[in-house]
Design an enzyme around this catalytic site. Structure first.
Site, PDB file in Angstrom:
ATOM      1  N   SER A 180       0.831  -1.191   0.000  1.00 18.58           N
ATOM      2  CA  SER A 180       0.000   0.000   0.000  1.00 18.58           C
ATOM      3  C   SER A 180       0.876   1.255   0.000  1.00 18.58           C
ATOM      4  O   SER A 180       1.699   1.428  -0.893  1.00 18.58           O
ATOM      5  CB  SER A 180      -0.953  -0.045   1.196  1.00 18.58           C
ATOM      6  OG  SER A 180      -1.945   0.950   1.094  1.00 18.58           O
ATOM      7  N   ASP A 275      -9.361  -3.073  -6.107  1.00 16.60           N
ATOM      8  CA  ASP A 275      -8.524  -2.147  -5.349  1.00 16.60           C
ATOM      9  C   ASP A 275      -8.580  -0.756  -5.952  1.00 16.60           C
ATOM     10  O   ASP A 275      -8.589  -0.600  -7.180  1.00 16.60           O
ATOM     11  CB  ASP A 275      -7.079  -2.655  -5.343  1.00 16.60           C
ATOM     12  CG  ASP A 275      -6.234  -2.071  -4.230  1.00 16.60           C
ATOM     13  OD1 ASP A 275      -6.130  -0.840  -4.152  1.00 16.60           O
ATOM     14  OD2 ASP A 275      -5.671  -2.856  -3.450  1.00 16.60           O
ATOM     15  N   HIS A 305      -8.658  -3.925  -1.564  1.00 19.28           N
ATOM     16  CA  HIS A 305      -7.423  -3.485  -0.925  1.00 19.28           C
ATOM     17  C   HIS A 305      -7.229  -4.183   0.422  1.00 19.28           C
ATOM     18  O   HIS A 305      -8.115  -4.182   1.278  1.00 19.28           O
ATOM     19  CB  HIS A 305      -7.460  -1.974  -0.721  1.00 19.28           C
ATOM     20  CG  HIS A 305      -6.144  -1.380  -0.324  1.00 19.28           C
ATOM     21  ND1 HIS A 305      -5.109  -1.239  -1.221  1.00 19.28           N
ATOM     22  CD2 HIS A 305      -5.679  -0.904   0.854  1.00 19.28           C
ATOM     23  CE1 HIS A 305      -4.071  -0.691  -0.608  1.00 19.28           C
ATOM     24  NE2 HIS A 305      -4.392  -0.481   0.650  1.00 19.28           N
TER      25      HIS A 305
END
Length: 334
Positions: A180, A275, A305
């Protein structure tokens, strides 16, 4: 009909409509990845919610048995900054099977998370790969905007490279891995490493946060869970300052904005099709390939995500992690 009754009916109707919409969104996720937390909507898009996550939700995790951990403090990579970076170094007690080393960069939207939160994850990597893993506790925005986090991450990588010159690690087997926001910082650190002469065998980017503009225009079906468009806008604004379009004199601030990607380390990029970062990650992978950089791109249908954190035992997430570990082992063995 009394006013309070009308208000109650209106509230119930609104709540029912919201739940029906949310349920339809959850159905987009692969059945094995659906989780009760998919129904929670609390985006990290203001200081109060950020404080809630930082002080109540996020707690340190334990170091796994069979792994020794060393806590170091090293100078950050900026001559005018006297900050000492906390670095955790994990080593399998049974010994290493490779002289390579890995730098782990935690996620958290550039505004939350910590190395201690990932003690279990980092020590698991050390066990799975049979190597030394370093995890950097970089400074967080908004209290520490760019370039604090980048300088801290690069200092950690430079420490590994320096240890390699002393014979502790093989300098040809250094890798960086992040998820991330940590994936975005890993990409930026890999760019700076190239520019400053530190060779990397691989940059592993797990659903990396690469473009500051994501979340400013509608993206139907993407970014509904874990990390939302409003959270992304808040994270980038906290990191870059209010004028998020001004990059003058700020290289590496937004990894995807680097024009010349040639010569960068080979990349493994993994991302789910639901995502928020799906499109930007595919664009970066395509640009890397066009620049002659080897890229192993893994996309997962029905994955949102950080689904690997909520449903780590789901078959698709086991395959996702196996693909990542395979790429890392290949780089560490080459």
């Amino acid at each position: 009909m009394k006013a309070w009754t009308i208000a109650a009916l209106a509230a119930a109707t609104g709540a029912g409509a919201w739940f029906a919409r949310r349920h339809r969104q959850v159905q987009l996720a692969h059945p094995s990845l659906r989780h009760r937390l998919n129904y929670r909507v609390l985006p990290v898009n203001n200081p109060l919610v950020l404080a809630y996550y930082q002080h109540i939700v996020h707690k340190p995790t334990p170091v796994l048995e069979g792994v020794s951990v060393e806590h170091l403090q090293i100078p950050t990579a900026a001559p005018d900054d006297d900050h000492l970076v906390d670095l955790y170094v994990y080593t399998p007690q049974a010994g290493v099977t490779s002289r390579g080393a890995l730098l782990w960069v935690h996620g958290g939207g550039l505004i939350m998370g910590s190395a201690a939160l990932d003690h279990t994850h980092s020590s698991q990597l050390a066990l799975d790969l049979g190597i030394t893993v370093a995890s950097v506790d970089y400074r967080l925005a908004p209290h520490h905007p760019f370039p604090a986090a980048l300088n801290d991450c690069f200092a950690a990588l430079a420490w590994l490279a320096d240890e390699a010159t002393k014979g502790r690690f093989d300098p040809a087997r250094l890798v960086i891995l992040g998820a991330s926001a940590g994936g975005g910082l890993a990409a930026a650190t890999a760019q700076r490493a190239h520019d400053e002469g530190i060779a990397l065998a691989l940059q592993g980017l797990i659903y990396p946060m690469l473009e500051s503009g994501t979340g400013h225009t509608p993206m139907p079906g993407k970014g509904e869970f874990s990390w939302t468009p409003s959270a992304n806008r808040y994270g980038w604004r906290s990191y870059l300052g209010r004028d998020v379009t001004n990059r003058d004199g700020r290289p590496y601030a937004v990894p995807a904005e680097r024009e010349d990607l040639s010569g960068l380390a080979p990349a493994w990029i993994g991302v789910g099709e639901l995502d928020l970062f799906y499109d930007e990650d595919l664009r970066y992978a395509a640009r890397l390939r066009a620049a002659g950089v080897p890229v192993d791109l893994v996309t997962v249908p029905g994955m949102y995500h950080a689904a690997d954190g909520l449903r780590p035992e789901a078959p698709a997430m086991l395959e996702f992690r196996a693909a990542m570990l395979s790429a890392l082992r290949g780089a560490l063995a080459s």
